[in-house]
Design a protein around this motif. Structure first.
Motif, mmCIF file in Angstrom:
data_model
loop_
_atom_site.group_PDB
_atom_site.id
_atom_site.type_symbol
_atom_site.label_atom_id
_atom_site.label_comp_id
_atom_site.label_asym_id
_atom_site.label_seq_id
_atom_site.Cartn_x
_atom_site.Cartn_y
_atom_site.Cartn_z
ATOM 1 N N GLU A 8 1.125 -1.388 0.444
ATOM 2 C CA GLU A 8 -0.049 -0.415 -0.103
ATOM 3 C C GLU A 8 0.993 0.580 0.193
ATOM 4 O OE1 GLU A 8 -2.110 2.772 -0.412
ATOM 5 O OE2 GLU A 8 -3.835 1.301 0.818
ATOM 6 N N ASP A 9 0.702 2.080 -0.969
ATOM 7 C CA ASP A 9 1.309 3.150 -1.218
ATOM 8 C C ASP A 9 1.486 4.380 -0.121
ATOM 9 O OD1 ASP A 9 -0.554 3.377 -3.326
ATOM 10 O OD2 ASP A 9 -0.162 4.762 -3.580
ATOM 11 N N GLU A 10 -0.309 4.194 0.030
ATOM 12 C CA GLU A 10 -0.553 5.115 1.373
ATOM 13 C C GLU A 10 0.118 5.193 2.228
ATOM 14 O OE1 GLU A 10 -4.617 6.524 0.364
ATOM 15 O OE2 GLU A 10 -4.210 4.637 -1.064
ATOM 16 N N ASP A 52 -3.326 -3.685 -2.171
ATOM 17 C CA ASP A 52 -3.818 -2.065 -3.226
ATOM 18 C C ASP A 52 -3.652 -1.957 -4.380
ATOM 19 O OD1 ASP A 52 -5.533 -0.008 -2.763
ATOM 20 O OD2 ASP A 52 -3.616 1.364 -3.061
ATOM 21 N N MET A 54 -4.955 0.332 -6.711
ATOM 22 C CA MET A 54 -4.094 1.388 -7.327
ATOM 23 C C MET A 54 -2.504 1.768 -6.364
ATOM 24 S SD MET A 54 -6.311 2.499 -9.242
ATOM 25 C CE MET A 54 -5.829 4.175 -9.105
ATOM 26 N N LYS A 106 -12.064 0.068 0.113
ATOM 27 C CA LYS A 106 -12.147 1.536 0.550
ATOM 28 C C LYS A 106 -13.125 2.632 0.823
ATOM 29 C CE LYS A 106 -6.680 2.007 -0.248
ATOM 30 N NZ LYS A 106 -6.025 2.599 -0.407
HETATM 31 CA CA CA Z 1 -2.914 3.068 -3.415
#
Ligand code: CA
Length: 227
Positions: A8-10, A52, A54, A106
């Motif tokens: 997950e990039d967030e 995730d 995205m 989400k």
């Molecule tokens: Ca993301």
């Protein structure tokens, strides 16, 4: 202790999930992009991956696709829960087609994610000894709950874990019309918050691997396997 990878990039979400998982007694690690996530997942160290869709670099779908093609069956079969955008039905369906074990939309409640993790890890455990080893038979299908072998008209067929559990549930309830809600609940232990059409997708997969009339559609109710 089960090891879980969070791709997950967030950072805020990843950190939050990591802390919650640690609190629940899991050993959690993070990756912030698709490529790193894939490399870590391919190490085979993880019991489950939260992925995730995205992501920078490789998308979650692409990470999943490559993971499922891994030469090592143990790595290729690593359970994956996708994190999808709220309204992207396309993502959900392509994710499940690609072999995701489950998805969470989400924004999600952490309890929901934790519940799904527990279900998947429980399903992965070896069969309980008290589970019946009796073969289930109906409509040309023979299903062995312990060896998980399934044949149709004497020929072995390959089912995914989800297809297997759904077919087994229908066979255990032979001659009983099962609603989609009941199938979701009995087969997978929870509901998809109204998205019962997922059952239709899996029934179609099973029919494709057997025959159209193996699972009957009961109009206004759901599905049934009967003699
Ligand atoms: Ca993301």
């Amino acid at each position: 202790m089960s090891r879980i990878l969070i791709v997950e990039d967030e950072e805020k979400i990843a950190r939050f999930v990591e802390l919650e998982l640690a609190h629940e007694g899991y050993d959690a690690e993070k990756a912030a992009d698709g490529r790193t996530g894939l490399e870590m997942a391919e190490s085979g160290r993880f019991d489950l991956v939260i992925l995730d869709i995205m992501l920078p670099g490789l998308s979650g779908i692409e990470v999943l696709r490559r993971l499922r093609k891994n030469d090592s069956p143990a790595v290729a079969d690593t359970p994956v829960i996708l994190l999808t955008a709220r309204d992207s039905v396309t993502d959900k369906v392509s994710g499940l087609d690609m072999g995701a074990n489950d998805y969470v939309t989400k924004p999600f409640q952490i309890e929901e994610l934790l519940a799904r993790i527990r279900v998947i890890l429980r399903q992965r455990r070896p069969a309980e000894p008290e589970e019946s080893s009796d073969e289930l038979q109906c409509c040309g299908v023979v299903l062995n709950p312990q060896s998980r072998e399934v044949t149709y008209n004497g020929s072995p067929i390959e089912l995914t874990n989800r297809e297997f559990i759904l077919l087994k549930t229908l066979m255990e309830n032979r001659n009983v019309a099962m609603s989609r809600e009941k199938l979701l609940c009995e087969a997978w232990g929870y509901d998809y918050f109204g998205e019962t059409n997922i059952i239709d997708v899996y029934v179609r997969y099973i029919r494709h691997k057997t025959a159209d009339d193996v699972i009957k559609t009961i109009r206004g109710v759901g599905y049934m396997i009967s003699d």
